[in-house]
Design a protein around this motif. Sequence first.
Motif, PDB file in Angstrom:
ATOM      1  N   PRO A   1      -1.042 -27.607  -0.818  1.00 32.36           N
ATOM      2  CA  PRO A   1      -0.187 -26.652  -1.251  1.00 32.36           C
ATOM      3  C   PRO A   1      -0.428 -25.309  -0.929  1.00 32.36           C
ATOM      4  CG  PRO A   1      -0.217 -27.962  -2.987  1.00 32.36           C
ATOM      5  CD  PRO A   1      -1.143 -28.570  -2.213  1.00 32.36           C
ATOM      6  N   TYR A   2      -1.781 -25.022  -0.988  1.00 27.87           N
ATOM      7  CA  TYR A   2      -2.057 -23.483  -0.734  1.00 27.87           C
ATOM      8  C   TYR A   2      -2.147 -23.342   0.813  1.00 27.87           C
ATOM      9  CZ  TYR A   2      -5.329 -19.454  -0.135  1.00 27.87           C
ATOM     10  OH  TYR A   2      -5.829 -18.183   0.289  1.00 27.87           O
ATOM     11  N   THR A   3      -2.666 -24.169   1.568  1.00 31.28           N
ATOM     12  CA  THR A   3      -2.379 -24.236   3.248  1.00 31.28           C
ATOM     13  C   THR A   3      -0.921 -24.086   3.493  1.00 31.28           C
ATOM     14  OG1 THR A   3      -4.206 -25.692   3.400  1.00 31.28           O
ATOM     15  CG2 THR A   3      -3.021 -25.235   5.226  1.00 31.28           C
ATOM     16  N   LEU A   4      -0.058 -24.760   2.836  1.00 33.41           N
ATOM     17  CA  LEU A   4       1.562 -24.692   3.044  1.00 33.41           C
ATOM     18  C   LEU A   4       1.831 -23.266   2.672  1.00 33.41           C
ATOM     19  CD1 LEU A   4       4.292 -25.895   3.755  1.00 33.41           C
ATOM     20  CD2 LEU A   4       4.209 -26.628   1.298  1.00 33.41           C
ATOM     21  N   GLY A   5       1.502 -22.769   1.510  1.00 37.59           N
ATOM     22  CA  GLY A   5       1.909 -21.393   1.163  1.00 37.59           C
ATOM     23  C   GLY A   5       1.603 -20.394   2.009  1.00 37.59           C
ATOM     24  N   LEU A   6       0.292 -20.418   2.485  1.00 40.03           N
ATOM     25  CA  LEU A   6      -0.253 -19.642   3.681  1.00 40.03           C
ATOM     26  C   LEU A   6       0.633 -19.622   4.842  1.00 40.03           C
ATOM     27  CD1 LEU A   6      -3.920 -20.088   3.478  1.00 40.03           C
ATOM     28  CD2 LEU A   6      -2.819 -17.783   2.564  1.00 40.03           C
TER      29      LEU A   6
ATOM     30  N   PRO B   1      -1.749 -22.334 -11.032  1.00 36.81           N
ATOM     31  CA  PRO B   1      -0.957 -21.504 -11.555  1.00 36.81           C
ATOM     32  C   PRO B   1       0.085 -20.808 -10.523  1.00 36.81           C
ATOM     33  CG  PRO B   1      -3.231 -21.046 -12.599  1.00 36.81           C
ATOM     34  CD  PRO B   1      -3.243 -22.205 -11.263  1.00 36.81           C
ATOM     35  N   ARG B   2      -0.086 -21.077  -9.135  1.00 41.51           N
ATOM     36  CA  ARG B   2       0.534 -20.476  -8.182  1.00 41.51           C
ATOM     37  C   ARG B   2       1.252 -21.543  -7.474  1.00 41.51           C
ATOM     38  NH1 ARG B   2      -3.516 -16.760  -4.533  1.00 41.51           N
ATOM     39  NH2 ARG B   2      -1.409 -16.114  -3.717  1.00 41.51           N
ATOM     40  N   CYS B   3       1.042 -22.694  -7.817  1.00 44.65           N
ATOM     41  CA  CYS B   3       1.735 -24.181  -7.179  1.00 44.65           C
ATOM     42  C   CYS B   3       3.146 -24.211  -7.669  1.00 44.65           C
ATOM     43  CB  CYS B   3       0.699 -25.086  -7.159  1.00 44.65           C
ATOM     44  SG  CYS B   3       1.012 -26.590  -6.319  1.00 44.65           S
ATOM     45  N   ARG B   4       3.864 -24.683  -6.638  1.00 45.30           N
ATOM     46  CA  ARG B   4       5.373 -24.922  -7.157  1.00 45.30           C
ATOM     47  C   ARG B   4       5.554 -26.514  -7.243  1.00 45.30           C
ATOM     48  NH1 ARG B   4       5.733 -23.222  -1.574  1.00 45.30           N
ATOM     49  NH2 ARG B   4       6.533 -24.837  -0.111  1.00 45.30           N
ATOM     50  N   TYR B   5       4.359 -27.026  -6.847  1.00 45.23           N
ATOM     51  CA  TYR B   5       4.341 -28.538  -7.066  1.00 45.23           C
ATOM     52  C   TYR B   5       3.478 -29.126  -8.343  1.00 45.23           C
ATOM     53  CZ  TYR B   5       5.944 -28.106  -2.275  1.00 45.23           C
ATOM     54  OH  TYR B   5       6.667 -27.751  -1.233  1.00 45.23           O
ATOM     55  N   ALA B   6       2.856 -27.982  -9.035  1.00 49.93           N
ATOM     56  CA  ALA B   6       1.898 -28.309 -10.084  1.00 49.93           C
ATOM     57  C   ALA B   6       2.664 -29.038 -11.303  1.00 49.93           C
ATOM     58  CB  ALA B   6       1.324 -27.132 -10.663  1.00 49.93           C
ATOM     59  N   ARG B   7       1.784 -30.178 -11.674  1.00 48.30           N
ATOM     60  CA  ARG B   7       2.354 -30.994 -12.881  1.00 48.30           C
ATOM     61  C   ARG B   7       1.168 -30.921 -13.799  1.00 48.30           C
ATOM     62  NH1 ARG B   7       6.085 -30.151 -10.322  1.00 48.30           N
ATOM     63  NH2 ARG B   7       7.384 -31.533  -9.440  1.00 48.30           N
ATOM     64  N   ALA B   8       1.244 -31.395 -14.939  1.00 43.74           N
ATOM     65  CA  ALA B   8       0.398 -31.588 -16.152  1.00 43.74           C
ATOM     66  C   ALA B   8      -0.937 -32.133 -15.763  1.00 43.74           C
ATOM     67  CB  ALA B   8       1.038 -32.608 -17.420  1.00 43.74           C
TER      68      ALA B   8
ATOM     69  N   ARG C   1      -7.883 -31.219  -1.212  1.00 40.50           N
ATOM     70  CA  ARG C   1      -8.128 -31.194  -2.582  1.00 40.50           C
ATOM     71  C   ARG C   1      -6.875 -30.987  -3.481  1.00 40.50           C
ATOM     72  NH1 ARG C   1     -12.827 -30.047  -5.475  1.00 40.50           N
ATOM     73  NH2 ARG C   1     -13.765 -29.228  -3.360  1.00 40.50           N
ATOM     74  N   CYS C   2      -6.133 -32.043  -3.418  1.00 42.96           N
ATOM     75  CA  CYS C   2      -4.528 -32.246  -4.145  1.00 42.96           C
ATOM     76  C   CYS C   2      -4.448 -33.739  -4.553  1.00 42.96           C
ATOM     77  CB  CYS C   2      -3.513 -31.516  -3.005  1.00 42.96           C
ATOM     78  SG  CYS C   2      -1.790 -31.701  -3.692  1.00 42.96           S
ATOM     79  N   VAL C   3      -3.983 -33.643  -5.964  1.00 37.99           N
ATOM     80  CA  VAL C   3      -3.577 -35.034  -6.412  1.00 37.99           C
ATOM     81  C   VAL C   3      -2.219 -35.461  -5.953  1.00 37.99           C
ATOM     82  CG1 VAL C   3      -5.145 -34.724  -8.352  1.00 37.99           C
ATOM     83  CG2 VAL C   3      -2.842 -33.957  -8.528  1.00 37.99           C
ATOM     84  N   ARG C   4      -1.184 -34.662  -5.361  1.00 37.61           N
ATOM     85  CA  ARG C   4       0.039 -34.812  -4.991  1.00 37.61           C
ATOM     86  C   ARG C   4       0.091 -34.605  -3.714  1.00 37.61           C
ATOM     87  NH1 ARG C   4       4.162 -32.124  -6.966  1.00 37.61           N
ATOM     88  NH2 ARG C   4       5.231 -33.977  -7.366  1.00 37.61           N
ATOM     89  N   VAL C   5      -0.777 -35.131  -2.868  1.00 38.00           N
ATOM     90  CA  VAL C   5      -0.487 -35.073  -1.276  1.00 38.00           C
ATOM     91  C   VAL C   5       0.665 -35.707  -0.940  1.00 38.00           C
ATOM     92  CG1 VAL C   5      -1.579 -35.893   1.021  1.00 38.00           C
ATOM     93  CG2 VAL C   5      -3.014 -34.578  -0.801  1.00 38.00           C
TER      94      VAL C   5
ATOM     95  N   GLN D   1       3.600 -36.066  -2.390  1.00 35.65           N
ATOM     96  CA  GLN D   1       4.738 -35.374  -2.563  1.00 35.65           C
ATOM     97  C   GLN D   1       4.852 -34.211  -1.590  1.00 35.65           C
ATOM     98  OE1 GLN D   1       2.705 -36.469  -4.943  1.00 35.65           O
ATOM     99  NE2 GLN D   1       3.894 -37.737  -6.287  1.00 35.65           N
ATOM    100  N   VAL D   2       3.702 -33.314  -1.329  1.00 34.37           N
ATOM    101  CA  VAL D   2       3.640 -32.376  -0.647  1.00 34.37           C
ATOM    102  C   VAL D   2       4.201 -32.772   0.877  1.00 34.37           C
ATOM    103  CG1 VAL D   2       2.096 -30.463   0.228  1.00 34.37           C
ATOM    104  CG2 VAL D   2       2.190 -30.998  -2.158  1.00 34.37           C
TER     105      VAL D   2
END
Length: 647
Positions: free
Chosen positions: A564-569, A604-611, A630-634, A636-637
């Motif tokens: 998500p960070y790469t995507l956001g950039l 805190p900045r990720c729109r895909y963040a979950r618990a 480094r993402c547990v929701r690859v 979904q992204v």
Amino acid sequence: MSALATPDAAVGASNGARGSFARRLLRRPVAIGAIAFLALLTLACVLAPLIAPYDPKEQDLAAVLSGPTGDHLLGTDTLGRDVLSRLLHGGQRSLLSVLEGLAVVLAIGVPLGLLGGYLGGRSDRLLSRVAELLMAIPAIILVLVVLAVLPHNEDAAMVTFGVLGAPAVLRVVRGATLKLREELYVTAARVSGLSHARIVLRHILPRVTGPVIVQASIFAAYALLFETGLAYLGLTADPTTPTWGGMVAEASTVMQQQVWLLFPAGVLIAVTIMAFGLLGDAVRDAAVATEAPGRRRAVAAAPAGIGEAAAADERPDALLRVRGLSVVLERGGVDVPIVDRVSFDVMPGETLGLVGESGCGKSVSALALLRLLPSGMRVAEGEIGWEGEDVRRYSDRAFDALRGSTFAYVSQEPQASLDPTFTIGSQLVEVVRNHEHCSRAAAKERALELLRLVEIPAPERIARSHAHELSGGMAQRIAIALALAGRPRLLIADEPTTALDVTVQAEILALLRRLQEETGMAIVLITHNWGVVADICDRTVVMYAGQVVERCAVQEMFDRPLHPYTLGLLESHPSLATARGALPSMAGRVPAPGDWPAGCRFAPRCRYARAECEAAPVPVRTVEPDRVSRCVRVEQVFPVAEEVGRR
């Protein structure tokens, strides 16, 4: 004849800088007056046996305490001895004592101050404690003890006074050196492979001369006062030997009879002390004015959290292999993580981009590779492999040999990485001679060749220039030329196009591509500019909050970002902005190390963040061959990432 082919050209050894200093000094009337007075006084005292009208011990009992007369221009003393002759002869002893004390102060204080400030660590702490101990000793008490053991030995007294005065100079030089060692031009000199001794003598010592001169002038004044005080008390010479302090002591006994006798020695001592002070101020001001203003690198530090290991694909043919690199900052006795187990490879001849916002740990990671971390930071763990050898195990001396010839570094502040006191040519010649051990003439030719290699117009003229005379793009080319002087195999470029306009950026990137093709060197490029990444990089490592969050080939990252960070950039790139729409951006900012979340640091900045993202640290995953995230929701992204890649 070219500028680099003549011995008196500016590329030699900063003759231009010295000339500028002399001109600035001689433009100050106060400096001219102080120099003239001290020179004439010294000359008169040295020539006292030839120019003094009388023998200093010759008595004229018919003219005791006569005051100024035609026979005795400054009068006579209590025994009818000529005051002018005694002043000239007494000045020999007084000025020699000042010189002895000053030589001891500088011989001890300057080298030890440079050593402590440059090395830091235990050496610095030990020297500081010794200096504090010596400063706590009352100078007069120890000197009296020395004179009790060696009666009337003024040489021993002034040497002792110099030893006790050295800590003050040591502390001033240490403080100035601590600041200077963080300058980018010192870092550039170390990366170029110059020895520590050469860096200290050539690039640091000239910059501390201002504070040293001020301290020397102050000490000279105090030394003269101290010497006259000892002579006044009769501790350093017998009554028949002329000394300025002894003359003041004699005059004080007959003030009711002849007050004039106090003036010749008293006024001369006062004016000499004033001349020392004025000369020190003038020389300091001239030295400061000679140097062009430079920018200073600032390293922000903050508390940190806990890191998680990052796996890396095994590449047996890698030129550089970084595994689990962690950097910490010592603060209040606690190790604060700054970079958290970063891993990546650099292949021969490729360009690897380190991408991320400011504060993600890109530059710190690069400086850790070069053993150039700022004071207080250190590598806590990890492996840095160069062609199969772990260079972290190398001694400092062995690793120094790699800088410049194996690893090279280009700073994001090129003008600050150039020493403002030397010409461009002299700095290039210095680095070339250090690596190739050639003659000065051959080094000058190589320096011109390097300037042509980086497409510098009129290289002879630029070689005579100083850093402040260059534009940003020109300074960046010079920095690259310095980096190439040792024919390195890996160039680390820290945001080399920052603060340059678009046209100059394109020229610098084209230059790096051409140099890479011609030399075959690998490049690690630190940037936050996706346009630079697309233009020159083969593979990319994306960093966030001290961790690697994604790593893959450049085209794959643009087509299918898997974090998500790469995507956001990518979504925040200005090229995606519409004519009337707002400029896209990511909400929030990179957390300071002390504020790192316990789970995913981007959560805190990720729109895909979950618990699940915030529950625990997120490990890096190998998603595809040569791709990690480094993402547990690859999963979904991924569909969104494809969408961005098609834009």
